[in-house]
Scaffold this motif. Structure first.
Motif, PDB file in Angstrom:
ATOM      1  N   GLY A 144      -5.173  -7.594 -11.123  1.00 26.92           N
ATOM      2  CA  GLY A 144      -4.326  -6.473 -10.568  1.00 26.92           C
ATOM      3  C   GLY A 144      -3.071  -6.905 -10.022  1.00 26.92           C
ATOM      4  O   GLY A 144      -2.268  -6.148  -9.325  1.00 26.92           O
ATOM      5  N   GLU A 162      -0.265  -7.515 -11.759  1.00 24.66           N
ATOM      6  CA  GLU A 162       1.150  -6.642 -12.411  1.00 24.66           C
ATOM      7  C   GLU A 162       1.123  -5.338 -11.427  1.00 24.66           C
ATOM      8  O   GLU A 162       2.439  -4.879 -11.239  1.00 24.66           O
ATOM      9  CB  GLU A 162       0.552  -6.231 -13.599  1.00 24.66           C
ATOM     10  CG  GLU A 162       1.815  -6.353 -14.772  1.00 24.66           C
ATOM     11  CD  GLU A 162       1.396  -6.349 -16.111  1.00 24.66           C
ATOM     12  OE1 GLU A 162       1.638  -4.973 -16.657  1.00 24.66           O
ATOM     13  OE2 GLU A 162       1.038  -7.061 -16.680  1.00 24.66           O
ATOM     14  N   LYS A 163       0.045  -4.931 -11.035  1.00 29.05           N
ATOM     15  CA  LYS A 163       0.412  -3.562 -10.263  1.00 29.05           C
ATOM     16  C   LYS A 163       0.461  -3.648  -8.854  1.00 29.05           C
ATOM     17  O   LYS A 163       0.285  -2.814  -8.243  1.00 29.05           O
ATOM     18  CB  LYS A 163      -0.939  -2.678 -10.728  1.00 29.05           C
ATOM     19  CG  LYS A 163      -0.919  -2.182 -12.203  1.00 29.05           C
ATOM     20  CD  LYS A 163      -2.373  -1.514 -12.356  1.00 29.05           C
ATOM     21  CE  LYS A 163      -2.520  -0.067 -12.050  1.00 29.05           C
ATOM     22  NZ  LYS A 163      -3.820   0.567 -12.597  1.00 29.05           N
ATOM     23  N   LYS A 207      -3.690   2.836  -8.477  1.00 33.79           N
ATOM     24  CA  LYS A 207      -2.182   3.074  -8.814  1.00 33.79           C
ATOM     25  C   LYS A 207      -1.360   1.872  -8.459  1.00 33.79           C
ATOM     26  O   LYS A 207      -2.154   0.840  -7.552  1.00 33.79           O
ATOM     27  CB  LYS A 207      -1.689   4.290  -8.110  1.00 33.79           C
ATOM     28  CG  LYS A 207      -2.140   5.560  -8.560  1.00 33.79           C
ATOM     29  CD  LYS A 207      -1.402   6.644  -7.860  1.00 33.79           C
ATOM     30  CE  LYS A 207      -1.930   8.032  -8.217  1.00 33.79           C
ATOM     31  NZ  LYS A 207      -2.797   8.705  -7.264  1.00 33.79           N
ATOM     32  N   ASN A 208      -0.251   1.414  -8.757  1.00 36.76           N
ATOM     33  CA  ASN A 208       0.610   0.302  -8.162  1.00 36.76           C
ATOM     34  C   ASN A 208       0.562   0.648  -6.576  1.00 36.76           C
ATOM     35  O   ASN A 208       0.507   1.531  -5.783  1.00 36.76           O
ATOM     36  CB  ASN A 208       1.985   0.599  -8.682  1.00 36.76           C
ATOM     37  CG  ASN A 208       2.169   0.272  -9.938  1.00 36.76           C
ATOM     38  OD1 ASN A 208       1.134  -0.399 -10.751  1.00 36.76           O
ATOM     39  ND2 ASN A 208       3.248   0.300 -10.699  1.00 36.76           N
TER      40      ASN A 208
END
Length: 160
Positions: free
Chosen positions: A26, A28-29, A67-68
């Protein structure tokens, strides 16, 4: 694979390992992962690799559909002689029409945008049920998903 019948796993330790993997997935997000795990080991009947595969596929789904800057929470609690694992995310959620079929092999919801084969939850369900456990899922569109896995805790045999 050794004697499957007598295999036992420290669920607390396993979840800590899987949370580290999930945090890496997770990154990267910028997903924040919260752990609410007991400090003591919680032993259950079951094979560690199989259990890891089942729970990791649920965690990977959480990362993929959150989501991010989203949030995932993993918790473990004891209730009677049961170990209850809860994985909650604030991801895109699942359409209520798709909910009854999320554990079917190859089923992918109509809002499905990720590259998957629709096997993760089906495999997880087979593994968990093979350990006499249950896995269930609740979800609301745009609010997130909660997956609950219930497994039998190993009782300590009394020595007389």
């Amino acid at each position: 694979v050794g004697n499957q019948k007598n295999a036992k796993t420290d669920l607390t330790g396993l979840l800590k390992e899987l949370c580290e993997i999930t945090q890496a997935l997770g990154l990267e997000k910028k997903i924040s992962l919260t752990q609410n795990l007991p400090s003591a080991p919680l032993w259950i009947k079951g094979h560690k690799q199989q259990l890891a595969k089942a729970i990791l596929s649920v965690l990977e789904n959480s990362v993929n559909y959150t989501k991010n800057n989203g949030k995932i929470m993993v918790s473990l609690k004891k209730d009677d002689n049961r170990a209850i694992v809860t994985i909650v995310d604030n991801g895109v959620g699942i359409d209520k029409e798709d909910l009854p079929r999320v554990f079917d092999r190859f089923y992918r919801g109509k809002n499905e945008k990720n590259d998957g084969h629709g096997l993760g939850l089906s495999i997880a369900k087979n593994i968990i049920e093979g350990m006499d456990g249950t896995i269930s899922l609740e979800s609301k569109l745009e609010k997130g998903t909660t997956v609950t896995i219930i497994l039998a805790e190993l009782r300590r045999e009394k020595k007389y």
